[in-house]
Scaffold this motif. Structure first.
Motif, PDB file in Angstrom:
ATOM      1  N   GLN A  18       4.836   1.101   5.367  1.00 56.98           N
ATOM      2  CA  GLN A  18       6.086   0.633   5.258  1.00 56.98           C
ATOM      3  C   GLN A  18       6.571  -0.294   3.926  1.00 56.98           C
ATOM      4  OE1 GLN A  18       6.260  -1.210   8.987  1.00 56.98           O
ATOM      5  NE2 GLN A  18       8.010  -0.430   9.650  1.00 56.98           N
ATOM      6  N   LEU A  19       5.611  -1.049   3.697  1.00 58.63           N
ATOM      7  CA  LEU A  19       5.611  -1.836   2.492  1.00 58.63           C
ATOM      8  C   LEU A  19       5.462  -1.030   1.145  1.00 58.63           C
ATOM      9  CD1 LEU A  19       5.909  -4.523   1.088  1.00 58.63           C
ATOM     10  CD2 LEU A  19       3.509  -5.077   1.295  1.00 58.63           C
ATOM     11  N   GLY A  20       4.346  -0.061   1.330  1.00 59.55           N
ATOM     12  CA  GLY A  20       4.131   0.717   0.371  1.00 59.55           C
ATOM     13  C   GLY A  20       5.262   1.655   0.085  1.00 59.55           C
ATOM     14  N   GLN A  21       5.938   2.137   1.120  1.00 57.09           N
ATOM     15  CA  GLN A  21       7.245   3.127   0.901  1.00 57.09           C
ATOM     16  C   GLN A  21       8.214   2.168   0.252  1.00 57.09           C
ATOM     17  OE1 GLN A  21       8.579   4.360   4.744  1.00 57.09           O
ATOM     18  NE2 GLN A  21       8.604   6.451   3.970  1.00 57.09           N
ATOM     19  N   CYS A  22       8.503   1.103   0.369  1.00 53.32           N
ATOM     20  CA  CYS A  22       9.619   0.191  -0.397  1.00 53.32           C
ATOM     21  C   CYS A  22       9.260   0.145  -1.725  1.00 53.32           C
ATOM     22  CB  CYS A  22       9.355  -1.121   0.105  1.00 53.32           C
ATOM     23  SG  CYS A  22       9.876  -1.341   1.631  1.00 53.32           S
ATOM     24  N   LEU A  23       7.897   0.401  -2.355  1.00 52.42           N
ATOM     25  CA  LEU A  23       7.328   0.156  -3.445  1.00 52.42           C
ATOM     26  C   LEU A  23       7.299   1.514  -4.214  1.00 52.42           C
ATOM     27  CD1 LEU A  23       4.756  -2.704  -3.185  1.00 52.42           C
ATOM     28  CD2 LEU A  23       7.106  -2.944  -4.341  1.00 52.42           C
ATOM     29  N   GLY A  24       7.337   2.421  -3.465  1.00 52.64           N
ATOM     30  CA  GLY A  24       6.950   3.970  -3.828  1.00 52.64           C
ATOM     31  C   GLY A  24       5.550   4.112  -4.162  1.00 52.64           C
ATOM     32  N   ILE A  25       4.576   3.561  -3.411  1.00 54.04           N
ATOM     33  CA  ILE A  25       3.082   3.528  -3.626  1.00 54.04           C
ATOM     34  C   ILE A  25       2.703   4.021  -2.160  1.00 54.04           C
ATOM     35  CG2 ILE A  25       3.109   2.229  -5.604  1.00 54.04           C
ATOM     36  CD1 ILE A  25       2.056  -0.097  -3.889  1.00 54.04           C
ATOM     37  N   SER A  26       1.460   4.234  -2.105  1.00 56.12           N
ATOM     38  CA  SER A  26       0.471   4.464  -0.948  1.00 56.12           C
ATOM     39  C   SER A  26       0.283   3.158  -0.184  1.00 56.12           C
ATOM     40  CB  SER A  26      -0.637   5.307  -1.205  1.00 56.12           C
ATOM     41  OG  SER A  26      -1.621   4.429  -1.832  1.00 56.12           O
ATOM     42  N   ALA A  27      -0.021   3.583   1.287  1.00 53.87           N
ATOM     43  CA  ALA A  27      -0.297   2.606   2.093  1.00 53.87           C
ATOM     44  C   ALA A  27      -1.753   1.748   1.759  1.00 53.87           C
ATOM     45  CB  ALA A  27      -0.598   2.839   3.418  1.00 53.87           C
ATOM     46  N   SER A  28      -2.712   3.010   0.896  1.00 52.85           N
ATOM     47  CA  SER A  28      -4.056   2.484   0.567  1.00 52.85           C
ATOM     48  C   SER A  28      -3.760   1.506  -0.733  1.00 52.85           C
ATOM     49  CB  SER A  28      -4.842   3.687   0.339  1.00 52.85           C
ATOM     50  OG  SER A  28      -4.368   4.493  -0.866  1.00 52.85           O
ATOM     51  N   ALA A  29      -2.854   1.649  -1.448  1.00 58.24           N
ATOM     52  CA  ALA A  29      -2.651   0.803  -2.732  1.00 58.24           C
ATOM     53  C   ALA A  29      -2.389  -0.731  -2.253  1.00 58.24           C
ATOM     54  CB  ALA A  29      -1.284   1.318  -3.466  1.00 58.24           C
ATOM     55  N   ILE A  30      -1.294  -0.534  -1.132  1.00 54.32           N
ATOM     56  CA  ILE A  30      -1.172  -2.077  -0.444  1.00 54.32           C
ATOM     57  C   ILE A  30      -2.474  -2.523   0.063  1.00 54.32           C
ATOM     58  CG2 ILE A  30       0.104  -3.187   1.269  1.00 54.32           C
ATOM     59  CD1 ILE A  30       1.930  -2.379  -0.796  1.00 54.32           C
ATOM     60  N   GLY A  31      -3.283  -1.694   0.802  1.00 50.86           N
ATOM     61  CA  GLY A  31      -4.440  -2.239   1.200  1.00 50.86           C
ATOM     62  C   GLY A  31      -5.518  -2.772  -0.046  1.00 50.86           C
ATOM     63  N   MET A  32      -5.323  -2.071  -1.030  1.00 50.04           N
ATOM     64  CA  MET A  32      -6.199  -2.692  -2.131  1.00 50.04           C
ATOM     65  C   MET A  32      -5.499  -4.024  -2.760  1.00 50.04           C
ATOM     66  SD  MET A  32      -7.403   0.549  -4.539  1.00 50.04           S
ATOM     67  CE  MET A  32      -6.650   2.237  -4.044  1.00 50.04           C
ATOM     68  N   TYR A  33      -4.253  -3.942  -2.593  1.00 51.61           N
ATOM     69  CA  TYR A  33      -3.662  -5.457  -3.138  1.00 51.61           C
ATOM     70  C   TYR A  33      -4.309  -6.458  -2.132  1.00 51.61           C
ATOM     71  CZ  TYR A  33       0.143  -2.913  -5.547  1.00 51.61           C
ATOM     72  OH  TYR A  33       0.849  -2.091  -6.537  1.00 51.61           O
ATOM     73  N   GLU A  34      -4.162  -6.185  -0.854  1.00 50.80           N
ATOM     74  CA  GLU A  34      -4.715  -7.218   0.155  1.00 50.80           C
ATOM     75  C   GLU A  34      -6.147  -7.435   0.112  1.00 50.80           C
ATOM     76  OE1 GLU A  34      -2.981  -5.791   3.873  1.00 50.80           O
ATOM     77  OE2 GLU A  34      -0.925  -6.116   3.045  1.00 50.80           O
ATOM     78  N   GLN A  35      -6.631  -6.507  -0.331  1.00 48.05           N
ATOM     79  CA  GLN A  35      -8.458  -6.856  -0.597  1.00 48.05           C
ATOM     80  C   GLN A  35      -8.757  -7.341  -1.859  1.00 48.05           C
ATOM     81  OE1 GLN A  35     -10.008  -2.768   0.004  1.00 48.05           O
ATOM     82  NE2 GLN A  35      -8.996  -2.602   2.041  1.00 48.05           N
ATOM     83  N   GLY A  36      -7.820  -7.512  -2.813  1.00 51.00           N
ATOM     84  CA  GLY A  36      -7.922  -8.034  -4.089  1.00 51.00           C
ATOM     85  C   GLY A  36      -8.787  -7.145  -5.024  1.00 51.00           C
ATOM     86  N   ARG A  37      -8.646  -5.724  -4.751  1.00 47.33           N
ATOM     87  CA  ARG A  37      -9.188  -4.713  -5.517  1.00 47.33           C
ATOM     88  C   ARG A  37      -8.249  -4.207  -6.400  1.00 47.33           C
ATOM     89  NH1 ARG A  37     -11.218  -0.446  -1.558  1.00 47.33           N
ATOM     90  NH2 ARG A  37     -11.754   0.453  -3.407  1.00 47.33           N
ATOM     91  N   ARG A  38      -6.933  -4.582  -6.181  1.00 50.32           N
ATOM     92  CA  ARG A  38      -5.950  -4.190  -7.311  1.00 50.32           C
ATOM     93  C   ARG A  38      -4.816  -4.859  -7.244  1.00 50.32           C
ATOM     94  NH1 ARG A  38      -2.944   1.751  -6.419  1.00 50.32           N
ATOM     95  NH2 ARG A  38      -1.439   1.438  -7.887  1.00 50.32           N
ATOM     96  N   MET A  39      -4.062  -5.148  -8.408  1.00 47.49           N
ATOM     97  CA  MET A  39      -3.040  -5.971  -8.681  1.00 47.49           C
ATOM     98  C   MET A  39      -1.683  -5.319  -8.836  1.00 47.49           C
ATOM     99  SD  MET A  39      -4.194  -9.153  -8.702  1.00 47.49           S
ATOM    100  CE  MET A  39      -2.838 -10.272  -9.964  1.00 47.49           C
ATOM    101  N   PRO A  40      -0.536  -5.651  -8.177  1.00 47.61           N
ATOM    102  CA  PRO A  40       0.770  -4.929  -8.299  1.00 47.61           C
ATOM    103  C   PRO A  40       0.923  -4.924  -9.953  1.00 47.61           C
ATOM    104  CG  PRO A  40       1.084  -6.803  -6.724  1.00 47.61           C
ATOM    105  CD  PRO A  40      -0.438  -7.055  -7.417  1.00 47.61           C
TER     106      PRO A  40
END
Length: 95
Positions: A18-40
């Motif tokens: 759902q959060l990814g949809q708001c940003l136009g990105i995948s759920a896995s991208a949000i997961g990477m944000y939450e793991q610190g593997r990627r930044m917005p």
């Protein structure tokens, strides 16, 4: 940042998808944000803050007290540098 994104998302009852949809990105991208593997991206930060109902300062873990303290430290350093430059200019002009 990673914990802030995760905690606020959960607090608001949003899934990663759902959060990814708001940003136009995948759920896995949000997961990477939450793991610190990627930044917005810079473009995503305002939308992310709006959806999570937080300020950019909160997203980055900055609070007013730390920001004011850092600004005071910078001001003190600038004052010291200005004094040193003035002293050097005075010494040079005496020669």
């Amino acid at each position: 940042m990673k914990d802030i994104i995760r905690n606020k998302r959960i607090e608001l009852g949003l899934g990663q998808g759902q959060l990814g949809q708001c940003l136009g990105i995948s759920a896995s991208a949000i997961g990477m944000y939450e793991q610190g593997r990627r930044m917005p991206t810079a473009d995503d930060i305002p939308v992310l803050c709006k959806v999570l109902k937080i300020t950019p300062n909160e997203l980055f873990g900055w609070d007013k007290e730390n920001t004011v303290s850092a600004n005071n430290d910078v001001s003190k350093r600038i004052d010291t540098l200005e004094a040193l430059v003035s002293e050097l200019i005075e010494q040079i002009s005496r020669k």
